[in-house]
Design an enzyme around this catalytic site. Structure first.
Site, PDB file in Angstrom:
ATOM      1  N   CYS B 250       8.569  -7.120  -2.904  1.00 35.38           N
ATOM      2  CA  CYS B 250       7.215  -7.092  -3.461  1.00 35.38           C
ATOM      3  C   CYS B 250       6.956  -5.851  -4.305  1.00 35.38           C
ATOM      4  O   CYS B 250       5.881  -5.711  -4.887  1.00 35.38           O
ATOM      5  CB  CYS B 250       6.175  -7.192  -2.345  1.00 35.38           C
ATOM      6  SG  CYS B 250       5.903  -5.639  -1.463  1.00 35.38           S
ATOM      7  N   CYS B 272       9.733  -4.298   2.908  1.00 34.63           N
ATOM      8  CA  CYS B 272       8.608  -3.984   3.794  1.00 34.63           C
ATOM      9  C   CYS B 272       8.921  -4.425   5.217  1.00 34.63           C
ATOM     10  O   CYS B 272       9.420  -5.538   5.426  1.00 34.63           O
ATOM     11  CB  CYS B 272       7.355  -4.741   3.360  1.00 34.63           C
ATOM     12  SG  CYS B 272       6.692  -4.246   1.772  1.00 34.63           S
ATOM     13  N   CYS B 278       3.915  -7.883   2.858  1.00 34.31           N
ATOM     14  CA  CYS B 278       4.866  -8.157   1.794  1.00 34.31           C
ATOM     15  C   CYS B 278       4.601  -9.549   1.199  1.00 34.31           C
ATOM     16  O   CYS B 278       4.534  -9.719  -0.017  1.00 34.31           O
ATOM     17  CB  CYS B 278       6.282  -8.084   2.353  1.00 34.31           C
ATOM     18  SG  CYS B 278       7.561  -7.947   1.088  1.00 34.31           S
TER      19      CYS B 278
HETATM   20 ZN   LIG Z   1       7.338  -5.782   0.348  1.00 34.59          ZN
END
Ligand SMILES: [Zn+2]
Lengths: 258, 310
Positions: B250, B272, B278
């Site tokens: 992301c 993440c 995320c």
């Molecule tokens: Zn992420």
């Protein structure tokens, strides 16, 4: 100028069940003075020290301490928070076994700095420097500041324990057989160090020992204990050279014959 | 899962598994804990149909506070899909019938192990932490009577010895998880094994924070908007982890990242740890640099990658 005692112990009594380990003991400790408490094991001298130092509750008596701030307080009647605070700032306690007075797996610097941290010191660099200064004072190689005392010799551990106590400049230090368990040459060095530190810092000290040689070297004045009571007291040289009480005479003569 | 029907527990079980008397007992402990922020309250921990390592303290706290209108989110290491999270979520779904969610902002109760969600928690939400060891002073004092006294008298100086030792050994405060905090300027507290990255989120958090330790039978709490400060030194101030990378999925540069092995030749990527955060970012169109070549088709589909240590 009239000086007042820094510590006045009155009528201190401690029982263990039916046995009275310490009975109605009283003494004064004067500023800068080293008071020795001698006697055989079982005489109550260590129990007395533990009661005075708040490590063991007393059944009766008062321990009047003249604080740095001025007023005298009864350590035995003081609220616990205040008492514990005084004990870790204005008082020190040196155990016979350094294991009881050190954190063996915490660095020498951490051991010395702990009391300062407890007082709110929060600067790592300054704490470590204070530890280095104190290691030098007690004749430990300052390169060992980051080493844990588990690997130190017995004599070094004992010197570290002393530094850990003196770092807050206590006014009263209680010592329980500080040279016990050390071999003779190590003992001699520690005694020299203690004499120097007491002289330089002006600290008042109570030293419990069964060793009259240690008592003669360190103490200005002696109390002789037997069966939980003080049988004789006086200036060290007078008492050891001219003991009055039969028990003291026996102690002195048996010490000579060793 | 049907919103039209009243949530109920599986046949033969009381709502949220615990009997009402036990729940009241736990709620009393929680009320005490909220009244004295950071102070550990003993409680009569019950046997749960899960072993201690699964976080029975947190589960009991959740069971005591959950109501039929609640929406529950359960995370472990930040993820909703790990075994522990799935099994606890399943447990509560069976024992309460309440709605569950993976969305932090839609949950009323978040039960967690090892993380605080990246999405800021709001007023009215409750976060329940699973705590293995509640006593911050245990490492230096094994006696319970003595640690009680130290808390009572706020004798916390020795706690800095631990941080001092970190600097001696590593040149900096190395403690990265369960980093000790001072709550409301009074009680020293273990935040449970969350990364220190999450510590600042605890400070003045609008949500109610509850902590349950099952094996050690302790509950403690941080009420909303309470001060939570991480211990440190003037010349070694508290700092959180930082990464040179952004999330590969992301592109986030401000979330806690897990390093994962993506293929047999040892290629790694950072993503993440908070899967909901995320996923939400990706749904909003944020994109990372993508997983390294060689990562399986799963990455291309945006599915959660396999996590280190699972
Ligand atoms: Zn992420």
């Amino acid at each position: 100028m009239k000086e007042q005692p820094i510590l006045e112990v009155r009528d201190l009594t401690r029982r263990f069940g039916l046995r009275t380990a310490v009975r109605d003991v009283g003494f004064e400790l004067w500023p800068g003075e080293v008071l020795g408490i001698v006697g055989e094991s079982g005489s109550g001298k260590t129990t007395l020290l533990n009661c005075v130092g708040g490590r063991l509750p007393a059944d009766d008596g008062t321990v009047l301490y003249r604080t740095a701030a001025g007023p005298a307080v009864d350590m035995l009647a003081l609220a616990e928070a205040k008492r514990r605070r005084l004990l870790r700032t204005e008082w020190g306690f040196v155990h016979q076994n350094p294991r009881d007075g050190l954190r063996l797996d915490v660095s020498a610097g951490g051991n010395v700095g702990e009391r300062l941290m407890a007082l709110g010191h929060r600067h790592y660099g300054n704490l470590r420097q204070a530890a280095i200064d104190w290691l030098a004072q007690v004749e430990i190689d300052t390169a060992r500041v980051d080493d844990a005392p588990r690997a130190f010799s017995g004599g070094m551990q004992q010197r570290l324990q002393i530094a850990r106590n003196l770092v807050t400049h206590p006014r009263v230090v209680l010592m329980d057989e500080p040279t016990g368990g050390l071999d003779v040459s190590v003992q001699a060095r520690l005694l020299d160090l203690l004499r120097r530190l007491v002289r330089e810092t002006g600290v008042s000290a109570v030293i419990v020992t069964h060793d009259l040689g240690v008592a003669r070297l360190l103490a200005d004045r002696l109390l002789v204990m037997k069966g939980g009571e003080v049988v004789e007291g006086g200036l060290t040289d007078r008492l050891l050279d001219d003991p009055h009480h039969p028990y003291t005479q026996l102690l002195v003569s048996s010490a000579l014959s060793v | 899962m049907n919103a039209m029907t009243e949530p109920v527990a599986e046949d033969g079980y009381n709502f949220a598994f615990l009997d009402e008397q036990t729940k009241r007992m736990i709620r009393r402990a929680i009320l005490k804990a909220v009244a004295i922020p950071g102070h550990q309250i003993p409680f009569g921990s019950r046997e749960m149909p899960l072993s201690y390592g699964w976080g029975t303290g947190g589960i009991q706290v959740t069971a005591a506070v959950i109501g039929r209108d609640d929406t529950l989110k359960v995370i472990d290491q930040g993820a909703d899909d790990t075994t522990n999270a799935v099994s606890i979520r399943g447990f509560f779904r069976r024992m309460t019938g309440v709605a569950t969610t993976e969305r932090t902002d839609q949950a009323t109760i978040v039960q967690t192990r090892h993380r605080i969600p990246e999405t800021r928690l709001a007023e009215g939400q409750v976060i329940v932490y699973q705590v293995p060891i509640p006593e911050p002073l245990r490492w230096l004092e094994p006696r319970e009577t003595e640690t009680c006294k130290m808390h009572g008298l706020a004798e916390y100086g020795a706690m800095h010895v631990k941080l001092y030792e970190d600097i001696v050994r590593y040149g900096r405060i190395e403690t990265a998880y369960d980093y000790p905090v001072m709550v409301n300027g009074r009680y020293l507290m273990r935040p449970s094994p969350i990364p220190k990255f999450d510590n600042p989120k605890m400070d003045r958090m609008p949500a109610l924070q509850l902590f349950g330790a099952g094996r050690e039978k302790r509950i403690y709490a941080v009420p909303p908007y309470t001060s939570v400060k991480s211990l440190d030194f003037e010349d070694h101030p508290f700092e959180v982890e930082r990464w040179e990378h952004c999330c590969a999925l992301c592109g986030s540069n401000d979330s806690f990242l897990d390093e994962i092995v993506v293929d047999d030749s040892g290629n790694r990527a950072f993503v993440c740890s908070d899967t909901d955060y995320c996923g939400e970012r990706r749904a909003q169109g944020h994109q990372g640099a993508g997983m390294p070549a060689g990562y399986g088709q799963a990455a291309a589909d945006g599915a959660a990658p396999g996590r280190k240590g699972d």
